[in-house]
Design an enzyme around this catalytic site. Structure first.
Site, short mmCIF file in Angstrom:
data_model
loop_
_atom_site.label_atom_id
_atom_site.label_comp_id
_atom_site.label_asym_id
_atom_site.label_seq_id
_atom_site.Cartn_x
_atom_site.Cartn_y
_atom_site.Cartn_z
N ALA A 91 2.05 6.51 13.94
CA ALA A 91 1.33 5.32 13.07
C ALA A 91 1.88 3.80 13.55
O ALA A 91 1.34 2.97 13.83
CB ALA A 91 1.52 5.57 11.68
N CYS A 144 14.48 9.44 7.90
CA CYS A 144 14.56 9.37 9.47
C CYS A 144 16.06 9.25 10.07
O CYS A 144 15.83 9.05 11.15
CB CYS A 144 13.51 7.93 9.39
SG CYS A 144 14.43 6.54 8.59
N GLU A 196 10.83 14.76 16.32
CA GLU A 196 11.19 14.62 14.82
C GLU A 196 10.52 15.65 14.24
O GLU A 196 9.52 15.75 13.92
CB GLU A 196 11.15 13.35 14.44
CG GLU A 196 11.46 13.06 12.95
CD GLU A 196 11.24 11.45 12.44
OE1 GLU A 196 12.36 10.96 11.99
OE2 GLU A 196 10.43 10.97 12.73
N GLU A 207 9.61 0.02 11.15
CA GLU A 207 10.78 1.11 11.04
C GLU A 207 10.33 2.54 11.23
O GLU A 207 9.60 2.91 10.34
CB GLU A 207 11.59 0.66 9.62
CG GLU A 207 13.13 1.34 9.88
CD GLU A 207 13.07 2.81 9.53
OE1 GLU A 207 13.24 3.65 10.25
OE2 GLU A 207 12.77 3.14 8.29
N LYS A 256 0.76 -1.15 0.09
CA LYS A 256 -0.04 0.05 0.18
C LYS A 256 0.70 1.28 0.00
O LYS A 256 1.33 1.54 1.23
CB LYS A 256 -0.99 -0.06 1.27
CG LYS A 256 -1.93 1.07 1.06
CD LYS A 256 -2.51 1.91 2.41
CE LYS A 256 -1.43 2.71 2.90
NZ LYS A 256 -1.07 4.11 2.32
N SER A 289 5.76 6.93 10.56
CA SER A 289 6.00 7.69 11.92
C SER A 289 5.79 6.61 12.86
O SER A 289 5.21 5.84 12.97
CB SER A 289 4.95 8.86 12.02
OG SER A 289 3.66 8.38 12.24
#
Length: 484
Positions: free
Chosen positions: A234, A286, A386, A252, A178, A231
């Protein structure tokens, strides 16, 4: 050439979507629609999972010998290598990564992953026998987990797709991908290559959609594992769903990586390294080294030099090969970064370059000014949260032990660097930082080694034999002794 599409890739075939919903892909540079593609729905996800389930439960793919799957992935590798330039341009078009970075990493690095995983798969212990302590031998098998939900983010879309798809395919899994709604176009190129490579029917589906479609996929009872990059917020939600269902997951997630600059570090080398690693992909990475830790004695001079280096970077059209920093992916991301820049000033950090407002010479696009703060306290939100934009914080430390303490004073633990003239001392500092990856005078993701994070930076690892093993279940077969 039009980038518009009117079908979804479900079960290895181009399929009419269940609804008329459309995703408009908007250029972060021009703010104009560059493509329209179908927006996947729950019904499309259901069809994709059903195809993957049939292909896994009844089809040939998981039952092939490993070398037979390797041959198909090897064919994909050749097709991918031939389209690197096209892939780079599509990624820059859809999400605004500077074309220099797309040509350096966005397109070639995924292909390098394929080649690395092929080498790993050829040597992987798919089935081995060991002596048991009770007399009989034990056969230990790595078997495919099943149907994988692979959910990549928009910032490095192919890099994060293939880190999941390739080991899953080599292990014998079937996969539903997705893509993020901001960056669905690159996966259409991938689908064409998968089809041409001879991946069997049902093994791979690609359905782009938003958060609700993603949650439907994650919670689908036909999915055996979720592999997600994105994130931390999430990731927590996905982990909760998978935990409730006892479903495997690898996550990750975010980072707030520290670059520890020791007093003997070469100034030129360190500045060049941090100029790239701090704001790579326009800061939308990231692993970006966004906390720069410098001793109090060198803080002011180093921070000024870093600010000069960042201020001299070219900001603008991501298709211009000279551009070093492009736009943010979306207006919401531009606004988010601007709010953090304002917050840093409110918190009392010293603004050395950048700040709020559009970069000079630009009157449209989702740009922010590359920004460096000095005299940052690690407890400030700009040092703890972040930001995901070109914003660096220079933080003073008292001694090396204090630098390690500050580096570890974070909910994240994904990446990091140590800069020093003494490689052995740098490695000793690196051992003390609680992060999944760290470099001495460099930073890279080597596909032979595991990549992932400590703490809120994630669960599980990608790359290396460890990354391939994430898509297998272990089975022990107890072999009876031959009759007397």
């Amino acid at each position: 050439m039009t980038l518009d599409r009117d079908a979804l890739f479900i079960g290895g075939t181009w399929t009419k979507p269940a609804t008329d919903a459309v995703l408009e892909v908007v250029s972060p540079h021009s703010e104009e629609v560059v493509a329209r593609v179908p927006e996947g729905s729950a019904a499309d996800i259901d069809a994709a999972v059903a195809a993957a389930r049939r292909a896994f439960d009844e089809g040939p793919w998981p039952r092939l010998a490993p070398h037979e799957r390797i041959d198909v992935v090897q064919a994909l590798s050749g097709l991918y290598a031939a389209r690197l330039g096209e892939m780079a341009e599509v990624i820059t078009t859809e999400m605004g990564s500077p074309i220099s970075f797309s040509n350096l990493a966005q397109a070639p690095a995924p292909w390098m992953q394929i080649e690395a995983f092929l080498g790993i798969a050829r040597e992987f212990p798919w089935e081995s026998t060991r002596p048991g302590v009770l007399g009989a031998d034990v056969m230990v098998r790595h078997e495919p987990i099943g149907v994988i939900a692979a959910i990549p983010p928009w910032n490095v879309p192919q890099f994060t797709v293939l880190s999941k798809l390739i080991p899953a395919l080599l292990a014998g899994c079937t996969v539903v991908v997705k893509p993020a709604p901001e960056s669905p176009l690159d996966c259409y190129l991938l689908a064409e290559m998968l089809q041409e490579a001879g991946v069997p029917e049902g093994v791979v589906s690609i359905v782009a959609g938003g958060r609700e479609v993603g949650e439907h996929l994650v919670s689908h009872p036909g999915v055996d594992k979720v592999a997600f990059t994105g994130s931390t917020a999430a990731g927590r939600r996905i982990g909760a769903i998978c935990g409730e269902q006892l479903k495997r997951c690898s996550l990750e997630l975010g980072g707030k990586s520290a670059a520890i600059v020791l007093d003997d570090a070469d100034l030129t080398t360190t500045l060049e390294g941090l100029k790239f690693l701090g704001v790579m992909n326009s800061g939308q990475a990231c692993v970006a080294q966004t906390r720069v830790l410098v001793s109090r004695d060198r803080h002011d001079a180093f921070a000024a030099s870093l600010a000069d280096a960042i201020a001299g970077m070219k900001v603008g059209d991501p298709m211009d090969p000279a551009t070093e920093i492009g736009p943010m992916v979306a207006r919401r991301q531009q606004e988010r970064v601007e709010k953090y820049i304002a917050l840093g000033q409110e918190e009392g950090a010293q603004l050395l370059t950048g700040g709020q407002g559009m970069p000079e010479g630009l009157d449209r696009g989702w740009y922010v000014r590359p920004t460096v703060f000095a005299a940052v306290d690690n407890r400030m939100r700009i040092a703890q949260e972040e930001i995901f934009g070109p914003v660096l914080s220079v933080i003073p430390y008292d001694d090396v032990a204090d630098a390690v303490r500050i580096a570890n004073d974070s909910e994240y633990g994904l990446a990091g660097t140590v800069w020093t003239a003494d490689a052995e001392a740098g490695a000793d500092v690196a051992r003390q930082v609680r992060t999944g990856t760290i470099g001495v005078n460099t930073y890279t993701m080597d596909f032979a080694a595991p990549f992932g994070g400590y703490k809120a930076s994630g669960v599980g690892r990608e790359f290396g034999p460890e990354g391939l093993a994430q898509y297998t279940e272990l089975k022990s077969v107890y072999l009876s002794s031959p009759p007397m």
